[in-house]
Motif scaffolding. Structure first.
Motif, PDB file in Angstrom:
ATOM      1  N   ASP A   9      31.070  77.206 -19.931  1.00  0.00           N
ATOM      2  CA  ASP A   9      30.722  78.087 -21.361  1.00  0.00           C
ATOM      3  C   ASP A   9      32.069  78.791 -21.452  1.00  0.00           C
ATOM      4  O   ASP A   9      32.185  79.511 -22.442  1.00  0.00           O
ATOM      5  CB  ASP A   9      29.550  78.885 -21.215  1.00  0.00           C
ATOM      6  CG  ASP A   9      30.042  80.411 -20.391  1.00  0.00           C
ATOM      7  OD1 ASP A   9      30.909  80.005 -19.568  1.00  0.00           O
ATOM      8  OD2 ASP A   9      29.029  81.236 -20.482  1.00  0.00           O
ATOM      9  N   LEU A  10      33.202  78.536 -20.998  1.00  0.00           N
ATOM     10  CA  LEU A  10      34.598  79.073 -21.051  1.00  0.00           C
ATOM     11  C   LEU A  10      35.014  78.460 -22.581  1.00  0.00           C
ATOM     12  O   LEU A  10      35.156  77.143 -22.526  1.00  0.00           O
ATOM     13  CB  LEU A  10      35.488  79.053 -20.037  1.00  0.00           C
ATOM     14  CG  LEU A  10      34.976  80.053 -18.911  1.00  0.00           C
ATOM     15  CD1 LEU A  10      36.135  79.760 -17.567  1.00  0.00           C
ATOM     16  CD2 LEU A  10      35.066  81.508 -19.289  1.00  0.00           C
ATOM     17  N   ARG A  57      34.542  83.721 -23.347  1.00  0.00           N
ATOM     18  CA  ARG A  57      33.412  82.683 -23.423  1.00  0.00           C
ATOM     19  C   ARG A  57      33.186  82.364 -24.657  1.00  0.00           C
ATOM     20  O   ARG A  57      33.300  83.074 -25.758  1.00  0.00           O
ATOM     21  CB  ARG A  57      32.473  83.510 -22.668  1.00  0.00           C
ATOM     22  CG  ARG A  57      32.795  83.543 -21.243  1.00  0.00           C
ATOM     23  CD  ARG A  57      31.427  84.127 -20.444  1.00  0.00           C
ATOM     24  NE  ARG A  57      32.060  84.394 -19.109  1.00  0.00           N
ATOM     25  CZ  ARG A  57      32.117  83.457 -18.162  1.00  0.00           C
ATOM     26  NH1 ARG A  57      31.576  82.359 -18.320  1.00  0.00           N
ATOM     27  NH2 ARG A  57      32.807  83.624 -16.970  1.00  0.00           N
TER      28      ARG A  57
END
Ligand code: ATP
Ligand code: MG
Length: 249
Positions: A9-10, A57
């Motif tokens: 989710d970065l 993120r």
């Protein structure tokens, strides 16, 4: 540019980054020759950014803060891929749309209309996608009467309006915004802020640079303070603003 794996989710990873510029001290062959004879240095290097580490993120809104010349625009250019780091890595995932330099991606001799197509294609949109969104872009920019005028005759505010309108109508995952809030007039700034908030609620990732500290603190959850090319603070945006104000008061 390297990419981040799909299961993360970065959206942005900046790892141990340094950006070095070479500063020239001579401007002609004659000056260079004289400098060589006098054993003076022709160039020196300058690290605009060093030891920069952070991760952003998906869905985060981050304000990049710092005084003039601290390295904010350079950082955005590294994230957008316009510049490459001399050391370390900058990784991104998804489509990056940036409003980094006023006029970047615009051709002065082309009309507003032609520049919409040019700029949108740089941002990865196809001709039919632009056809579909053309009216919305013009509507947002509020410069319909001048859309067939060459952009070299535009005022700086009109330029920014068009650039912002194109960027927000592109399909994007990461939006980079440098100082647009200071160029447009107040009604347009309000409209931009509303649009940025809408993109935030859609879960887009944002990195915003502005000297309007109170506005960015409200707009962003997180603030990264850059001081002379280094990260001096990374945390809640209100605390980043306080740290910036405390550093030179
Ligand atoms: N292409 C370049 N060549 C040489 N030096 C550069 C170049 N681009 C930026 N710099 C230098 O890097 C430093 C950081 O510049 P940058 O534009 O990133 O600052 P900034 O934080 O965006 O400042 P501002 O708030 O004034 O917009 C400055 O000292 C600038 O002179
Ligand atoms: Mg700048």
């Amino acid at each position: 540019m390297p990419k981040i794996s799909d299961d993360s989710d970065l959206r942005i990873i900046v790892r141990d980054v340094r950006k070095r510029f070479v500063l020239r001290h001579t401007h002609s062959l004659k000056e260079s020759f004289i400098a060589l004879l006098r054993r003076k240095k022709l160039t020196t290097t300058f690290d605009a950014l060093h030891d920069i580490d952070f991760e952003i993120r998906e869905g985060e809104s981050v304000a990049l803060l710092g005084f003039n010349g601290s390295g904010k625009s350079t950082m955005l250019k590294l994230i957008s891929g316009v510049l490459r780091p001399d050391q370390g890595q900058v990784l991104t995932r998804g489509r990056v749309a940036g409003l980094i330099e006023v006029g970047a991606g615009f051709h002065p001799d082309l009309s507003g209309r032609e520049n919409i197509y040019l700029n949108a294609s740089i941002l990865g949109m196809s001709r039919s996608e632009v056809d579909e969104r053309f009216d919305d872009i013009v509507e947002f920019s509020e410069i319909r009467d001048f859309i067939d005028t060459e952009v070299k005759h535009y005022s700086s505010g009109m330029f920014v309006r068009l650039a912002f309108a194109v960027a927000i109508h592109c399909t994007l995952d990461i939006m980079l915004v440098d100082e647009i809030l200071s160029v447009g007039d107040e009604p347009f700034q309000r409209k931009c802020l509303a649009k940025i908030r809408e993109l935030q609620t859609q879960g887009k990732t944002m990195v915003v640079v502005s000297h309007d500290l109170d506005t960015v603190a409200r707009l962003c959850d997180r603030g990264i303070l850059i001081d002379r090319g280094r990260v001096a603070f990374d945390g809640p945006s209100a605390e980043a603003v306080a740290a910036m104000r405390a550093s030179r008061s």
